[in-house]
Design a protein around this motif. Structure first.
Motif, mmCIF file in Angstrom:
data_model
loop_
_atom_site.group_PDB
_atom_site.id
_atom_site.type_symbol
_atom_site.label_atom_id
_atom_site.label_comp_id
_atom_site.label_asym_id
_atom_site.label_seq_id
_atom_site.Cartn_x
_atom_site.Cartn_y
_atom_site.Cartn_z
ATOM 1 N N LEU A 109 0.850 -1.188 0.000
ATOM 2 C CA LEU A 109 0.000 0.000 0.000
ATOM 3 C C LEU A 109 0.886 1.239 0.000
ATOM 4 O O LEU A 109 1.837 1.337 0.773
ATOM 5 C CB LEU A 109 -0.921 0.010 1.218
ATOM 6 C CG LEU A 109 -1.930 -1.128 1.293
ATOM 7 C CD1 LEU A 109 -2.723 -1.028 2.591
ATOM 8 C CD2 LEU A 109 -2.858 -1.121 0.097
ATOM 9 N N ALA A 159 -3.330 3.213 -1.312
ATOM 10 C CA ALA A 159 -3.823 2.488 -2.477
ATOM 11 C C ALA A 159 -2.865 1.338 -2.783
ATOM 12 O O ALA A 159 -1.659 1.468 -2.596
ATOM 13 C CB ALA A 159 -3.912 3.422 -3.676
ATOM 14 N N ARG A 212 -2.692 2.968 -10.414
ATOM 15 C CA ARG A 212 -1.513 3.101 -9.571
ATOM 16 C C ARG A 212 -0.544 4.127 -10.128
ATOM 17 O O ARG A 212 -0.412 4.220 -11.335
ATOM 18 C CB ARG A 212 -0.834 1.755 -9.362
ATOM 19 C CG ARG A 212 -0.124 1.225 -10.584
ATOM 20 C CD ARG A 212 0.561 -0.107 -10.245
ATOM 21 N NE ARG A 212 1.237 -0.577 -11.401
ATOM 22 C CZ ARG A 212 0.772 -1.492 -12.237
ATOM 23 N NH1 ARG A 212 -0.377 -2.058 -12.019
ATOM 24 N NH2 ARG A 212 1.463 -1.834 -13.284
ATOM 25 N N CYS A 231 -5.116 6.446 -6.215
ATOM 26 C CA CYS A 231 -6.144 5.587 -5.631
ATOM 27 C C CYS A 231 -7.365 5.462 -6.533
ATOM 28 O O CYS A 231 -8.130 4.520 -6.400
ATOM 29 C CB CYS A 231 -6.554 6.123 -4.260
ATOM 30 S SG CYS A 231 -7.381 7.730 -4.322
ATOM 31 N N SER A 232 -7.541 6.406 -7.457
ATOM 32 C CA SER A 232 -8.743 6.387 -8.287
ATOM 33 C C SER A 232 -8.498 7.126 -9.598
ATOM 34 O O SER A 232 -7.508 7.841 -9.764
ATOM 35 C CB SER A 232 -9.894 7.073 -7.547
ATOM 36 O OG SER A 232 -9.590 8.452 -7.371
ATOM 37 N N CYS A 263 -1.554 7.758 -2.087
ATOM 38 C CA CYS A 263 -1.895 8.390 -3.362
ATOM 39 C C CYS A 263 -1.177 9.745 -3.423
ATOM 40 O O CYS A 263 -1.249 10.523 -2.472
ATOM 41 C CB CYS A 263 -3.411 8.579 -3.443
ATOM 42 S SG CYS A 263 -3.970 9.529 -4.870
ATOM 43 N N THR A 294 -4.605 8.941 0.297
ATOM 44 C CA THR A 294 -5.273 7.682 0.635
ATOM 45 C C THR A 294 -4.367 6.513 0.277
ATOM 46 O O THR A 294 -3.724 6.537 -0.774
ATOM 47 C CB THR A 294 -6.597 7.553 -0.155
ATOM 48 O OG1 THR A 294 -7.442 8.641 0.173
ATOM 49 C CG2 THR A 294 -7.306 6.250 0.134
ATOM 50 N N ASN A 310 -4.615 -2.606 -9.570
ATOM 51 C CA ASN A 310 -5.042 -1.210 -9.461
ATOM 52 C C ASN A 310 -4.643 -0.495 -10.749
ATOM 53 O O ASN A 310 -3.488 -0.108 -10.918
ATOM 54 C CB ASN A 310 -4.375 -0.539 -8.254
ATOM 55 C CG ASN A 310 -4.720 0.935 -8.139
ATOM 56 O OD1 ASN A 310 -5.523 1.462 -8.901
ATOM 57 N ND2 ASN A 310 -4.098 1.611 -7.193
#
Length: 63
Positions: A8, A18, A27, A30-31, A11, A16, A24
């Motif tokens: 992990l 991620a 990457r 996080c989004s 971000c 956050t 993911n």
């Protein structure tokens, strides 16, 4: 065989945690929203490195 938990990472945009793994697609973000917002920041030149402007080059005089 034991599955390995993805590492992990924070971000770069919001902090956050991620997963940094192929699962993911955003990457190290996080989004998709954070990834797009970061790209927009680059496009709008919000990320800058301070420095000196190069001296203006004067054209030679026309004789």
């Amino acid at each position: 065989m034991q599955s390995v938990k993805p590492r992990l990472v924070p971000c770069p945009k919001c902090g956050t945690l991620a997963p940094f793994s192929p699962e993911n697609p955003y990457r190290p973000f996080c989004s998709e929203r954070c990834r797009t917002d970061d790209l927009a920041s680059w496009a709008e030149e919000r990320y800058r490195i301070e420095g000196n402007d190069p001296p203006e080059i004067q054209p030679p005089p026309l004789d």
